[in-house]
Design a protein around this motif. Structure first.
Motif, PDB file in Angstrom:
ATOM      1  N   GLU A 188       0.698  -1.208   0.103  1.00  0.00           N
ATOM      2  CA  GLU A 188       0.041  -0.073   0.060  1.00  0.00           C
ATOM      3  C   GLU A 188       0.872   0.895  -0.084  1.00  0.00           C
ATOM      4  OE1 GLU A 188      -3.107   0.302   2.931  1.00  0.00           O
ATOM      5  OE2 GLU A 188      -4.025  -1.671   2.739  1.00  0.00           O
ATOM      6  N   ARG A 189       2.155   1.297   0.833  1.00  0.00           N
ATOM      7  CA  ARG A 189       2.983   2.602   0.992  1.00  0.00           C
ATOM      8  C   ARG A 189       3.474   2.586  -0.385  1.00  0.00           C
ATOM      9  NH1 ARG A 189      -0.314   3.136   5.154  1.00  0.00           N
ATOM     10  NH2 ARG A 189       0.425   3.094   7.138  1.00  0.00           N
ATOM     11  N   SER A 192       1.273   4.249  -2.598  1.00  0.00           N
ATOM     12  CA  SER A 192       0.635   5.562  -2.273  1.00  0.00           C
ATOM     13  C   SER A 192       1.738   6.408  -2.704  1.00  0.00           C
ATOM     14  CB  SER A 192       0.365   5.360  -0.763  1.00  0.00           C
ATOM     15  OG  SER A 192      -0.716   4.712  -0.312  1.00  0.00           O
ATOM     16  N   ARG A 196       0.883   9.546  -5.204  1.00  0.00           N
ATOM     17  CA  ARG A 196       0.987  11.192  -4.679  1.00  0.00           C
ATOM     18  C   ARG A 196       1.865  11.776  -5.849  1.00  0.00           C
ATOM     19  NH1 ARG A 196       4.018  11.107   0.306  1.00  0.00           N
ATOM     20  NH2 ARG A 196       5.911  12.045  -0.873  1.00  0.00           N
ATOM     21  N   ASN A 259      -7.812  10.414  -5.226  1.00  0.00           N
ATOM     22  CA  ASN A 259      -6.487  10.724  -4.587  1.00  0.00           C
ATOM     23  C   ASN A 259      -6.492  11.727  -3.742  1.00  0.00           C
ATOM     24  OD1 ASN A 259      -3.890  12.056  -4.417  1.00  0.00           O
ATOM     25  ND2 ASN A 259      -3.272  10.993  -6.452  1.00  0.00           N
ATOM     26  N   PRO A 260      -5.921  11.481  -2.370  1.00  0.00           N
ATOM     27  CA  PRO A 260      -5.336  10.208  -1.967  1.00  0.00           C
ATOM     28  C   PRO A 260      -6.329   8.858  -1.904  1.00  0.00           C
ATOM     29  CG  PRO A 260      -5.440  11.746  -0.206  1.00  0.00           C
ATOM     30  CD  PRO A 260      -6.250  12.484  -1.238  1.00  0.00           C
ATOM     31  N   PRO A 261      -5.777   7.834  -2.179  1.00  0.00           N
ATOM     32  CA  PRO A 261      -6.419   6.560  -2.360  1.00  0.00           C
ATOM     33  C   PRO A 261      -7.689   6.524  -1.468  1.00  0.00           C
ATOM     34  CG  PRO A 261      -4.414   5.877  -2.840  1.00  0.00           C
ATOM     35  CD  PRO A 261      -4.205   7.534  -2.018  1.00  0.00           C
TER      36      PRO A 261
END
Length: 349
Positions: A188-189, A192, A196, A259-261
């Motif tokens: 996930e990170r 992300s 971004r 966005n953000p998810p």
């Protein structure tokens, strides 16, 4: 194939099962029609991938939608699945997504469902889990800086929570237990970060646990009851959801990418008692369940109220799943022999 799904009393064959798992709901056809561009599923050869791709292909056909459905996988299980997907009009791409050159050659697609992940075998080969769950996401995110994404994640990113809470919500602070769960959060990170930088819209689907008749937590419990094996009650409560409902929710969630998810817990509505499920199977199979251990005060549980607000409740109920699985097991029908290890509390898989 009917648009509206009438649930049968029993599922007699693998063909019937796969038809039910891959039936798009009318809302799915409608929502996919509101999402522009082609759809590509990465990691389409796993347990959930084939039925999800088929659901998408049938939705496109039934809705007369102008979009391609592309399935990407190594397809290591052979050509039969490839043939079935092509019959439904799916474009099949064989690729090893850990190879940069294979990712570079993937076709463009505005919409991507990312299903690549590794869980079992982490204890023996942790490095392979980390490469699968973090390096491949980086390659894919760099290759598709403008696509809309739905990422399969897991409820394992949450800590064990007290039973009385009703499960972790999307606002619960993450607290992975064990290397697999940490690698899943890292997936996930990594995504992300790239989203971004590049501005992609996305959804993280934190799923636990998808069930059908050939695998899943409910089947694990049913088999133990049928074989007279002890059922450990320490992880005394679980969440379960029918895989066909997962397929439809995931496809519909494309429309809600942001966005953000957007983070979405996807599971069933009940905090399900393992003891109760075992006793239900015992009644249906004519066997007395054998229990060991005692229910702990905490469990791996998610609250999916946010998903239900967006998409409604799952179509297939807990009792339907239990009845179907009991019949499937007692008839000796084929299973995948892939235990979920739902009872593990240490994060070692």
């Amino acid at each position: 194939m009917a648009h509206f799904m009438m649930l049968p009393d029993r599922i007699a064959t693998v063909d019937e099962l796969e038809e039910l798992l891959s039936t798009p709901y009318p809302e799915t056809i409608r929502d996919l029609g509101e999402v522009n561009g082609d759809l590509m599923v990465l990691g389409a050869g796993g347990k959930i991938g084939p039925s999800l791709v088929m659901t998408a292909a049938k939705a496109v056909r039934l809705g007369g939608l102008r979009k391609k459905v592309i399935a990407v996988s190594r397809f290591s299980k052979g050509d039969e699945l490839v043939g079935r997907l092509r019959e439904l009009g799916v474009e099949v791409v064989r690729a090893d997504l850990s190879r940069e050159e294979d990712v570079a050659k993937l076709p463009d697609a505005e919409n991507i469902i990312f299903m690549v992940g590794r869980k079992f075998g982490t204890s023996n080969e942790p490095e392979l889990t980390w490469i699968t769950n973090t390096y491949i996401p980086a390659l894919v995110a760099r290759r598709f800086p403008r696509s809309r994404f739905v990422i399969f994640s897991t409820g394992n990113v949450y800590p064990l929570v007290p039973i009385y809470t009703g499960g972790a919500t999307e606002d619960t602070r993450t607290g992975p237990i064990g290397e697999y769960a940490w690698a899943a959060l890292a997936r996930e990170r990594v995504f992300s970060y790239f989203f971004r930088v590049n501005g992609n819209k996305a959804v993280f689907v934190r799923l636990n646990y998808a069930n059908e008749l050939r695998y899943g937590v409910l089947l694990d419990i049913a088999l133990k009851v049928a074989k007279g094996e002890p059922i450990d009650l320490t992880m005394g409560y679980v969440n379960v959801i029918w895989q066909g409902d997962v397929n439809n929710i995931v496809l519909r969630s494309l429309k809600h990418a942001s966005n953000p998810p957007l983070i979405l817990n996807v599971t069933g509505p009940e905090t399900v008692s393992v003891r109760w499920v075992a006793e239900e199977f015992g009644r249906l199979l004519g066997k007395e369940p054998i229990f060991t251990g005692k229910e702990a005060d905490t469990a791996l549980l998610s609250n999916a109220a946010k998903a239900f607000e967006l998409f409604g409740y799952p179509r297939v109920t807990l009792r339907h799943m239990i009845k179907w699985i009991a019949d499937w097991v007692s008839s000796g029908k084929p299973i995948y022999n892939l235990p979920t290890h739902y009872e593990v509390r240490t994060g070692e898989y």
